[in-house]
Scaffold this motif. Sequence first.
Motif, PDB file in Angstrom:
ATOM      1  N   GLY A  41      12.010 -34.598  36.133  1.00  0.00           N
ATOM      2  CA  GLY A  41      13.066 -34.353  35.407  1.00  0.00           C
ATOM      3  C   GLY A  41      14.244 -33.760  36.295  1.00  0.00           C
ATOM      4  O   GLY A  41      14.523 -32.702  36.191  1.00  0.00           O
ATOM      5  N   ASP A  42      14.524 -34.607  37.106  1.00  0.00           N
ATOM      6  CA  ASP A  42      15.451 -33.800  38.361  1.00  0.00           C
ATOM      7  C   ASP A  42      16.868 -34.478  38.102  1.00  0.00           C
ATOM      8  O   ASP A  42      17.814 -34.194  38.849  1.00  0.00           O
ATOM      9  CB  ASP A  42      15.191 -34.527  39.513  1.00  0.00           C
ATOM     10  CG  ASP A  42      15.074 -36.072  39.782  1.00  0.00           C
ATOM     11  OD1 ASP A  42      15.430 -36.694  38.627  1.00  0.00           O
ATOM     12  OD2 ASP A  42      14.637 -36.412  40.805  1.00  0.00           O
ATOM     13  N   GLY A  43      17.316 -34.974  36.575  1.00  0.00           N
ATOM     14  CA  GLY A  43      18.772 -35.601  36.580  1.00  0.00           C
ATOM     15  C   GLY A  43      18.952 -36.724  37.020  1.00  0.00           C
ATOM     16  O   GLY A  43      20.172 -37.309  37.006  1.00  0.00           O
ATOM     17  N   SER A  44      18.055 -37.520  37.409  1.00  0.00           N
ATOM     18  CA  SER A  44      18.193 -38.724  38.055  1.00  0.00           C
ATOM     19  C   SER A  44      18.436 -39.451  36.830  1.00  0.00           C
ATOM     20  O   SER A  44      18.337 -39.339  35.614  1.00  0.00           O
ATOM     21  CB  SER A  44      17.095 -39.122  38.563  1.00  0.00           C
ATOM     22  OG  SER A  44      15.665 -39.176  37.610  1.00  0.00           O
ATOM     23  N   PRO A  90      16.320 -25.756  30.804  1.00  0.00           N
ATOM     24  CA  PRO A  90      17.339 -26.746  30.995  1.00  0.00           C
ATOM     25  C   PRO A  90      17.752 -27.173  29.882  1.00  0.00           C
ATOM     26  O   PRO A  90      19.141 -27.518  29.832  1.00  0.00           O
ATOM     27  CB  PRO A  90      16.908 -27.907  31.777  1.00  0.00           C
ATOM     28  CG  PRO A  90      15.316 -27.513  31.683  1.00  0.00           C
ATOM     29  CD  PRO A  90      15.220 -26.117  31.532  1.00  0.00           C
ATOM     30  N   CYS A  91      17.168 -27.315  28.815  1.00  0.00           N
ATOM     31  CA  CYS A  91      17.754 -27.457  27.626  1.00  0.00           C
ATOM     32  C   CYS A  91      19.184 -26.456  27.048  1.00  0.00           C
ATOM     33  O   CYS A  91      20.209 -26.917  26.564  1.00  0.00           O
ATOM     34  CB  CYS A  91      16.731 -27.611  26.264  1.00  0.00           C
ATOM     35  SG  CYS A  91      15.518 -28.624  26.649  1.00  0.00           S
ATOM     36  N   LEU A 177      17.964 -32.235  33.154  1.00  0.00           N
ATOM     37  CA  LEU A 177      19.311 -31.785  32.851  1.00  0.00           C
ATOM     38  C   LEU A 177      20.302 -32.695  32.861  1.00  0.00           C
ATOM     39  O   LEU A 177      20.551 -33.392  33.961  1.00  0.00           O
ATOM     40  CB  LEU A 177      19.348 -30.501  34.030  1.00  0.00           C
ATOM     41  CG  LEU A 177      20.943 -29.827  33.712  1.00  0.00           C
ATOM     42  CD1 LEU A 177      20.801 -28.900  32.206  1.00  0.00           C
ATOM     43  CD2 LEU A 177      21.025 -28.827  34.839  1.00  0.00           C
ATOM     44  N   ALA A 178      21.096 -33.024  32.118  1.00  0.00           N
ATOM     45  CA  ALA A 178      22.147 -33.814  31.774  1.00  0.00           C
ATOM     46  C   ALA A 178      23.585 -33.148  32.421  1.00  0.00           C
ATOM     47  O   ALA A 178      24.078 -32.389  32.062  1.00  0.00           O
ATOM     48  CB  ALA A 178      22.398 -34.465  30.384  1.00  0.00           C
ATOM     49  N   ASP A 179      24.096 -33.705  33.545  1.00  0.00           N
ATOM     50  CA  ASP A 179      25.186 -33.291  34.184  1.00  0.00           C
ATOM     51  C   ASP A 179      26.347 -33.825  33.286  1.00  0.00           C
ATOM     52  O   ASP A 179      26.598 -34.860  32.841  1.00  0.00           O
ATOM     53  CB  ASP A 179      25.621 -33.924  35.531  1.00  0.00           C
ATOM     54  CG  ASP A 179      26.942 -33.482  36.068  1.00  0.00           C
ATOM     55  OD1 ASP A 179      27.235 -32.293  36.354  1.00  0.00           O
ATOM     56  OD2 ASP A 179      27.616 -34.377  35.971  1.00  0.00           O
TER      57      ASP A 179
END
Length: 201
Positions: A41-44, A90-91, A177-179
Amino acid sequence: MTGIARRVLAGLAVASLALLAGCAGGTNGSNDTVDQGYQSGDGSTKTWPANDRGDPVALDGTDYEGKVVDLAGSRGGVVVLNTWYAACPPCRKEAPDLVALATGYAGKGVRFVGINGTDAAGAAQAFERTFKVPYPTIEDADGRAIAALQGAVPVQAVPTTVVLDRDGRVAARILGLADRSTLRALVDDVLAEPMPTSPGS
């Protein structure tokens, strides 16, 4: 410091890094799309061209107030799904951005829906009040919603954010984490696609 103590501290450090990237992960990426193995879960981000998308996602449930949430009624519009739970760092970090985007897109045919398979109603509703979440979250204690989503796209971390096109098919996914700017760009790309020939069918 003993060797055992060093190993314990090292393990704690690795676990802390994993929490920062995503609160939960899977180990089997075999169901993923071509050339996509397991991702942490690295924002990919992963996107699917319109002609490579699978079947529409059939997903329904009830929110924490007992109201029915059914994606079938959203065909013809874009849907953003976000998995979360209240104690996930991260949420909590991405929540203000999701709220801002949901509010900003409210009149543009975009619907946001959360999925939470961890929290009891009290914890989930406290989170929603804290961040002023304007969209419903499916209470997924039995895992039905995640199972339906997993059938269309691997969900290997919490949070995971999935964008469905106007036909209800998976168009994009963010693991972790969603940018805000990245998610906005994904939603805008899907909004710019042609309307389906039979919305809501």
